[in-house]
Design a protein around this motif. Structure first.
Motif, PDB file in Angstrom:
ATOM      1  N   ALA A   1       0.745  -1.267   0.091  1.00 37.39           N
ATOM      2  CA  ALA A   1       0.077   0.143  -0.115  1.00 37.39           C
ATOM      3  C   ALA A   1       0.829   1.165  -0.044  1.00 37.39           C
ATOM      4  O   ALA A   1       0.416   2.442  -0.248  1.00 37.39           O
ATOM      5  CB  ALA A   1      -0.793  -0.174   1.293  1.00 37.39           C
ATOM      6  N   LEU A   2       2.122   1.085   0.115  1.00 34.73           N
ATOM      7  CA  LEU A   2       2.996   2.264   0.104  1.00 34.73           C
ATOM      8  C   LEU A   2       3.588   2.513  -1.280  1.00 34.73           C
ATOM      9  O   LEU A   2       4.321   3.573  -1.295  1.00 34.73           O
ATOM     10  CB  LEU A   2       4.260   2.191   1.393  1.00 34.73           C
ATOM     11  CG  LEU A   2       3.916   2.072   2.606  1.00 34.73           C
ATOM     12  CD1 LEU A   2       5.027   1.621   3.478  1.00 34.73           C
ATOM     13  CD2 LEU A   2       3.308   3.205   3.172  1.00 34.73           C
ATOM     14  N   ALA A   3       3.393   1.856  -2.003  1.00 39.13           N
ATOM     15  CA  ALA A   3       3.749   2.157  -3.371  1.00 39.13           C
ATOM     16  C   ALA A   3       3.406   3.213  -3.913  1.00 39.13           C
ATOM     17  O   ALA A   3       3.837   4.314  -4.664  1.00 39.13           O
ATOM     18  CB  ALA A   3       3.574   0.898  -4.253  1.00 39.13           C
ATOM     19  N   PRO A   4       2.270   3.736  -3.807  1.00 37.10           N
ATOM     20  CA  PRO A   4       1.530   5.060  -4.197  1.00 37.10           C
ATOM     21  C   PRO A   4       2.294   6.114  -3.493  1.00 37.10           C
ATOM     22  O   PRO A   4       2.668   7.259  -4.139  1.00 37.10           O
ATOM     23  CB  PRO A   4       0.206   5.214  -4.092  1.00 37.10           C
ATOM     24  CG  PRO A   4      -0.331   3.699  -3.795  1.00 37.10           C
ATOM     25  CD  PRO A   4       1.057   3.036  -3.175  1.00 37.10           C
ATOM     26  N   VAL A   5       2.722   6.089  -2.438  1.00 43.38           N
ATOM     27  CA  VAL A   5       3.546   6.919  -1.612  1.00 43.38           C
ATOM     28  C   VAL A   5       4.806   7.290  -2.374  1.00 43.38           C
ATOM     29  O   VAL A   5       5.340   8.511  -2.607  1.00 43.38           O
ATOM     30  CB  VAL A   5       3.907   6.666  -0.228  1.00 43.38           C
ATOM     31  CG1 VAL A   5       4.560   7.676   0.699  1.00 43.38           C
ATOM     32  CG2 VAL A   5       2.373   6.556   0.348  1.00 43.38           C
ATOM     33  N   ALA A   6       5.582   6.141  -2.561  1.00 36.21           N
ATOM     34  CA  ALA A   6       6.892   6.160  -3.274  1.00 36.21           C
ATOM     35  C   ALA A   6       6.622   6.846  -4.433  1.00 36.21           C
ATOM     36  O   ALA A   6       7.564   7.897  -4.946  1.00 36.21           O
ATOM     37  CB  ALA A   6       7.504   4.775  -3.255  1.00 36.21           C
ATOM     38  N   ASP A   7       5.537   6.406  -5.376  1.00 40.83           N
ATOM     39  CA  ASP A   7       5.474   6.906  -6.757  1.00 40.83           C
ATOM     40  C   ASP A   7       5.185   8.435  -6.760  1.00 40.83           C
ATOM     41  O   ASP A   7       5.641   9.157  -7.498  1.00 40.83           O
ATOM     42  CB  ASP A   7       4.491   6.308  -7.411  1.00 40.83           C
ATOM     43  CG  ASP A   7       4.726   4.717  -7.730  1.00 40.83           C
ATOM     44  OD1 ASP A   7       6.003   4.530  -7.693  1.00 40.83           O
ATOM     45  OD2 ASP A   7       3.639   3.968  -7.919  1.00 40.83           O
ATOM     46  N   ALA A   8       4.340   8.828  -5.589  1.00 42.04           N
ATOM     47  CA  ALA A   8       4.066  10.318  -5.555  1.00 42.04           C
ATOM     48  C   ALA A   8       5.286  11.091  -5.386  1.00 42.04           C
ATOM     49  O   ALA A   8       5.573  12.393  -5.927  1.00 42.04           O
ATOM     50  CB  ALA A   8       3.077  10.373  -4.529  1.00 42.04           C
ATOM     51  N   ILE A   9       6.047  10.701  -4.220  1.00 39.43           N
ATOM     52  CA  ILE A   9       7.208  11.435  -3.960  1.00 39.43           C
ATOM     53  C   ILE A   9       8.256  11.564  -5.196  1.00 39.43           C
ATOM     54  O   ILE A   9       8.728  12.425  -5.553  1.00 39.43           O
ATOM     55  CB  ILE A   9       7.933  11.114  -2.794  1.00 39.43           C
ATOM     56  CG1 ILE A   9       7.189  11.180  -1.600  1.00 39.43           C
ATOM     57  CG2 ILE A   9       9.251  11.668  -2.396  1.00 39.43           C
ATOM     58  CD1 ILE A   9       7.722  10.751  -0.182  1.00 39.43           C
ATOM     59  N   GLU A  10       8.483  10.334  -5.675  1.00 42.79           N
ATOM     60  CA  GLU A  10       9.467  10.284  -6.968  1.00 42.79           C
ATOM     61  C   GLU A  10       9.007  11.205  -7.970  1.00 42.79           C
ATOM     62  O   GLU A  10       9.761  11.771  -8.532  1.00 42.79           O
ATOM     63  CB  GLU A  10       9.553   8.816  -7.579  1.00 42.79           C
ATOM     64  CG  GLU A  10      10.451   8.717  -8.575  1.00 42.79           C
ATOM     65  CD  GLU A  10      10.582   7.331  -8.991  1.00 42.79           C
ATOM     66  OE1 GLU A  10      11.617   6.645  -9.120  1.00 42.79           O
ATOM     67  OE2 GLU A  10       9.373   6.611  -9.178  1.00 42.79           O
ATOM     68  N   GLY A  11       7.546  11.220  -8.400  1.00 47.84           N
ATOM     69  CA  GLY A  11       7.130  12.199  -9.520  1.00 47.84           C
ATOM     70  C   GLY A  11       7.125  13.442  -9.105  1.00 47.84           C
ATOM     71  O   GLY A  11       7.642  14.146  -9.800  1.00 47.84           O
TER      72      GLY A  11
ATOM     73  N   SER B   1      -4.121  14.699   5.188  1.00 48.00           N
ATOM     74  CA  SER B   1      -3.124  13.900   5.942  1.00 48.00           C
ATOM     75  C   SER B   1      -1.997  13.283   5.405  1.00 48.00           C
ATOM     76  O   SER B   1      -0.843  13.356   5.870  1.00 48.00           O
ATOM     77  CB  SER B   1      -3.873  12.874   6.784  1.00 48.00           C
ATOM     78  OG  SER B   1      -5.026  13.198   7.457  1.00 48.00           O
ATOM     79  N   ALA B   2      -2.432  12.899   4.298  1.00 43.66           N
ATOM     80  CA  ALA B   2      -1.396  12.512   3.291  1.00 43.66           C
ATOM     81  C   ALA B   2      -0.163  13.363   2.921  1.00 43.66           C
ATOM     82  O   ALA B   2       1.037  12.823   3.025  1.00 43.66           O
ATOM     83  CB  ALA B   2      -1.744  11.683   2.031  1.00 43.66           C
ATOM     84  N   ALA B   3      -0.489  14.531   2.489  1.00 45.08           N
ATOM     85  CA  ALA B   3       0.289  15.477   2.216  1.00 45.08           C
ATOM     86  C   ALA B   3       1.268  15.813   3.538  1.00 45.08           C
ATOM     87  O   ALA B   3       2.417  16.134   3.242  1.00 45.08           O
ATOM     88  CB  ALA B   3      -0.196  16.885   1.848  1.00 45.08           C
ATOM     89  N   VAL B   4       0.537  15.847   4.621  1.00 50.50           N
ATOM     90  CA  VAL B   4       1.444  16.154   5.882  1.00 50.50           C
ATOM     91  C   VAL B   4       2.634  15.308   6.128  1.00 50.50           C
ATOM     92  O   VAL B   4       3.779  15.487   6.161  1.00 50.50           O
ATOM     93  CB  VAL B   4       0.593  16.305   7.081  1.00 50.50           C
ATOM     94  CG1 VAL B   4       1.360  16.201   8.283  1.00 50.50           C
ATOM     95  CG2 VAL B   4      -0.401  17.470   7.321  1.00 50.50           C
ATOM     96  N   LEU B   5       2.156  13.822   5.740  1.00 49.04           N
ATOM     97  CA  LEU B   5       2.940  12.924   6.173  1.00 49.04           C
ATOM     98  C   LEU B   5       4.149  12.949   4.719  1.00 49.04           C
ATOM     99  O   LEU B   5       5.189  12.417   5.243  1.00 49.04           O
ATOM    100  CB  LEU B   5       2.243  11.513   6.333  1.00 49.04           C
ATOM    101  CG  LEU B   5       1.457  11.433   7.399  1.00 49.04           C
ATOM    102  CD1 LEU B   5       0.138  10.325   7.515  1.00 49.04           C
ATOM    103  CD2 LEU B   5       2.157  11.400   8.564  1.00 49.04           C
ATOM    104  N   LEU B   6       3.710  13.002   3.586  1.00 49.98           N
ATOM    105  CA  LEU B   6       4.815  12.962   2.561  1.00 49.98           C
ATOM    106  C   LEU B   6       5.722  13.971   2.817  1.00 49.98           C
ATOM    107  O   LEU B   6       6.992  13.783   2.465  1.00 49.98           O
ATOM    108  CB  LEU B   6       4.050  13.065   1.205  1.00 49.98           C
ATOM    109  CG  LEU B   6       3.677  11.578   0.571  1.00 49.98           C
ATOM    110  CD1 LEU B   6       2.552  10.710   1.480  1.00 49.98           C
ATOM    111  CD2 LEU B   6       3.156  11.525  -0.810  1.00 49.98           C
ATOM    112  N   GLY B   7       5.315  15.433   3.226  1.00 50.84           N
ATOM    113  CA  GLY B   7       6.235  16.284   3.210  1.00 50.84           C
ATOM    114  C   GLY B   7       7.038  16.029   4.243  1.00 50.84           C
ATOM    115  O   GLY B   7       8.268  16.372   4.288  1.00 50.84           O
TER     116      GLY B   7
END
Length: 327
Positions: free
Chosen positions: A7-17, A102-108
């Motif tokens: 489930a963390l793959a979209p997080v990695a993809d979002a940051i990489e992109g 929430s996702a944006a806080v954590l990805l940042g």
């Protein structure tokens, strides 16, 4: 991350992109040429360490878009919008916008964590990292408190040029140019005169960079900036440009600024009216003149700096690029 949970793959993809898709790479560039100008030699290790600045920038932009409720960044959905859309598409429970925020806080936050890892894991001598660490820490503190003062200024409605200038220095001038230069200088163990020359160049240039950003936030072409036209006006940004307009506008113009700036209902006609007030007050022309003065000051400082010739040429080119950009 994939080894922890799929489930963390979209997080990695979002940051990489987000990191690799666009951006001007100005901060690592200033850091690199600050290093080279102080006598440092090119290496994969120094490039890796200075790439940490791009992850700091990613963290700042992801959080900034959330704070401003911006829809886009670099022509793509902002991170919090991207994850809200994903939530809706999957039909998950709860509030989609809240999930995206929430996702944006954590990805940042994750980008900020990774900036530390990259600085330390690049393979540079630990003594060089030890010299650079205080600069890196102070830079991240300055940009964060500058961001808070920016939010506070919008909340209090402060329209003073003094406050706008302080926010610009902390949030952009020092963070974009001076601190990256000093980070490179510290990695190279530069003597004090070099660091002083970098500050003499970096502070005015960083301020000029932010003033150009302010103009683009009001008058920029969305096809080039990747953000909607007049976005800063919708967000109610109290920039130098806006503060100058408040100082010089007619009574009617100031009334329109107070009424329309930051209004949730601000439409295309309202944006056009605010642009008319800003131009009519002379604030846009005043800001352009200020950019010219600051650029000249920066160029004078770097031309007299005791640094390597190739670095001087690169920093002169970067100064022009930072202040004449259209995106």
């Amino acid at each position: 991350m994939a080894g922890v949970d799929s489930a963390l793959a979209p997080v990695a993809d979002a940051i990489e992109g987000f990191v690799l898709r666009g951006g001007k790479r100005l901060r690592p560039a200033f850091g690199y040429w600050g290093f080279r100008g102080a006598g440092g030699h090119d290496s994969d290790q120094v490039v890796t360490a200075l790439a940490a600045l791009e992850l700091v920038q990613a963290s700042a932009l992801i959080h900034d878009d959330l704070i401003d409720r911006s829809d886009t960044r670099r022509g793509e959905p902002a991170v919090h919008r991207r994850f809200a859309v994903s939530h809706r598409a999957q039909g998950w429970a709860g509030d989609a916008d809240g999930f995206g925020e929430s996702a944006a806080v954590l990805l940042g936050d994750l980008c900020l964590v990774w900036s530390d890892e990259l600085l330390h894991a690049g393979g540079l001598d630990p003594a060089a990292i030890s010299r650079a660490r205080p600069v890196f820490d102070e830079m991240r503190t300055e940009v964060t408190i500058g961001q808070y003062l920016d939010v506070l200024t919008q909340a209090t409605g402060d329209t003073s040029v003094e406050r706008a200038g302080k926010v610009a220095r902390l949030k952009s001038a020092k963070y974009t140019v001076e601190r990256p230069l000093l980070l490179g200088a510290a990695l190279a163990d530069a003597p004090a005169p070099v660091a002083a020359a970098y500050s003499g160049y970096g502070l005015p240039l960083g301020e000029a960079f932010q003033l150009r950003d302010d103009l683009l936030g009001v008058f920029g072409d969305p096809a080039l900036t990747g953000k909607p036209a007049g976005d800063d006006l919708r967000e109610g940004k109290r920039t130098y440009l806006v503060a100058a307009a408040f100082e010089s506008a007619t009574e009617s113009g100031r009334g329109d600024l107070l009424r329309l700036l930051g209004s949730p209902e601000l439409d295309a006609a309202g944006i056009e009216r605010l642009r008319e007030v800003i131009v009519g007050s002379g604030a846009a022309e005043r800001t352009e003149r200020r950019i010219t003065v600051l650029l000249e000051s920066a160029l004078s400082a770097i031309e007299a700096a005791p640094i390597e010739g190739e670095a001087r040429t690169a920093l002169i080119d970067l100064a022009h690029a930072a202040t004449t950009r259209t995106d």
